[in-house]
Design an enzyme around this catalytic site. Sequence first.
Site, mmCIF file in Angstrom:
data_model
loop_
_atom_site.group_PDB
_atom_site.id
_atom_site.type_symbol
_atom_site.label_atom_id
_atom_site.label_comp_id
_atom_site.label_asym_id
_atom_site.label_seq_id
_atom_site.Cartn_x
_atom_site.Cartn_y
_atom_site.Cartn_z
ATOM 1 N N LYS A 73 7.580 -4.714 10.792
ATOM 2 C CA LYS A 73 6.296 -5.073 10.178
ATOM 3 C C LYS A 73 5.933 -6.514 10.535
ATOM 4 O O LYS A 73 6.785 -7.405 10.450
ATOM 5 C CB LYS A 73 6.404 -4.898 8.654
ATOM 6 C CG LYS A 73 5.096 -5.071 7.898
ATOM 7 C CD LYS A 73 5.318 -4.784 6.406
ATOM 8 C CE LYS A 73 4.014 -4.860 5.612
ATOM 9 N NZ LYS A 73 4.227 -4.540 4.180
ATOM 10 N N SER A 155 1.183 -1.174 2.099
ATOM 11 C CA SER A 155 0.666 -1.903 3.234
ATOM 12 C C SER A 155 1.460 -1.715 4.520
ATOM 13 O O SER A 155 1.014 -2.124 5.589
ATOM 14 C CB SER A 155 0.668 -3.396 2.901
ATOM 15 O OG SER A 155 2.008 -3.866 2.707
ATOM 16 N N SER A 179 4.679 -0.670 -1.201
ATOM 17 C CA SER A 179 4.208 -0.706 0.187
ATOM 18 C C SER A 179 5.156 -0.083 1.195
ATOM 19 O O SER A 179 4.800 0.040 2.368
ATOM 20 C CB SER A 179 3.918 -2.156 0.598
ATOM 21 O OG SER A 179 2.738 -2.612 -0.028
#
Length: 520
Positions: A73, A155, A179
Amino acid sequence: MISARDLAAQVRGGATAETATLAALQGIEQQRDLGAFLHVDRELALAQAQAVDRRRAAGEKLGPLAGVPVAVKDLLATRDSPTTCASKILTRDGRLETAWKPPYDATVIERLRAADAILIGKTNLDEFAMGSSNENSGFFPVHNPWDPARAPGGSSGGSAASVAAGSSCLALGTDTGGSIRQPAAFCGVVGMKPSYGRVSRYGLVAFASSLDVIGPFANDVADAALLFDVIAGPDERDSTCTAQPVTPCFDSESPNASGLRVGIPAEYFQAGLDPEIEGAVRRAADRLAEAGASLVPVSLPHTRYGVATYYLIATAEASSNLARFDGVRFGMRVEPPGSDLSQLYAKSRGQGFGREVKRRIMLGTYALSAGYYDAYYRRAQLARALISRDFQAVFAQVDVLLTPVSPTPAFKLGEKTDDPLTMYLADVYTLPASLAGLPAISLPCGFTTGSEISPPLPVGCQLIANAMQEPLLFRTARALESLLADLQTNQCPARQRSPLASLQQSALRPGAEVANGFGG
């Protein structure tokens, strides 16, 4: 698709890491339309793979993730590639090509490199991890690999989509209020949130410092445990990281559910829960009971305060953490001729931040302002303590909790963007465990039935354990996964086109012809 543990074992045994890396790079290129990646450096990835192959040829011992492509990420610092947090404020001029490059690695990145993983690319996310659909990226949204018209969750949507599409075997995400778990459920993969303090946050760009954690995505629970074992453990550079030694969670033995006490919290099965989600989670509970587990009805009465509590604490911490992005020290600097310092701040932050980030900074600043701190922030902390006490009370009665992950399956892109409150409610079942700092895992438990306007979509269930009980959590998840194996009948359409997913063992032999169609 080959598991990460099998791929690593084959590379340690003589297969080439370069072949698997090329297959992953090809898949990323072929599936560029998913928007899962913000940055991929083909030459850098291949250099890592060739280094692993040279070390094996020299007779050196390789690590537990030898040659395994791992997506990261883009909220984690990497010294050899950009880190943007999917925000234009960490670029010079709004373009990815001008993004900020950190001078150091996050601790989890150092541990991946030490384990001989291949860092295949940086994945897309909601800007600064603020969102539940990945539509808040400052660059472009991520599409769900099962249905590109739908959100992958957020996210960490890019990381989840990467694993689901077969572009990487593993991925790292971050979880502040769900997330990792919610996008894992939307994309039909496994996503695990560790206990707060179990994995170092050093090198993670902070959103809400008392809630942020880093965790794994994988295709099954065993691979998730393998990656967790690599990244977990004490770190003197993070004062919030516990010094308590890690008990390994990867276990080749097949656990069973006999004797487990599984709590079913009433507050997680009330109005607003999609009937198909409820049916799938209750079926998972029934399978556990048939395998010898005891189902125990429990109550977490302060769950109803979870959403309000989270959006006061998280936004307050965000308003403080993001104050550093002011146009002076990092990235974008907008300085009109003749402007003073306050105008520099306002212009830089106004153009650099997206709408959702601005909304949360304003909410948090208001909650912390004079005259409102006690009324909002302090009361939210009191509510957080009550939510934690609820969990401690039920863990005196049960070993783990079983709940839904999200009230709905993956929704359509754009469906909730005009209604932030509805979007926030997508995390209603994941926020309480975050507020209490507990480990939790999302794993697939079936599919919706589908219709003329929607294909069958993955459904996830959530297991929650007491703090630092990751070994129990993984054992339970593996047992449940095996009990639900007959339900995983659908193939992700994007994965069917993945070169990495179709990679055969014979193609990994040294000297085997390596396809090379990656054009990036």
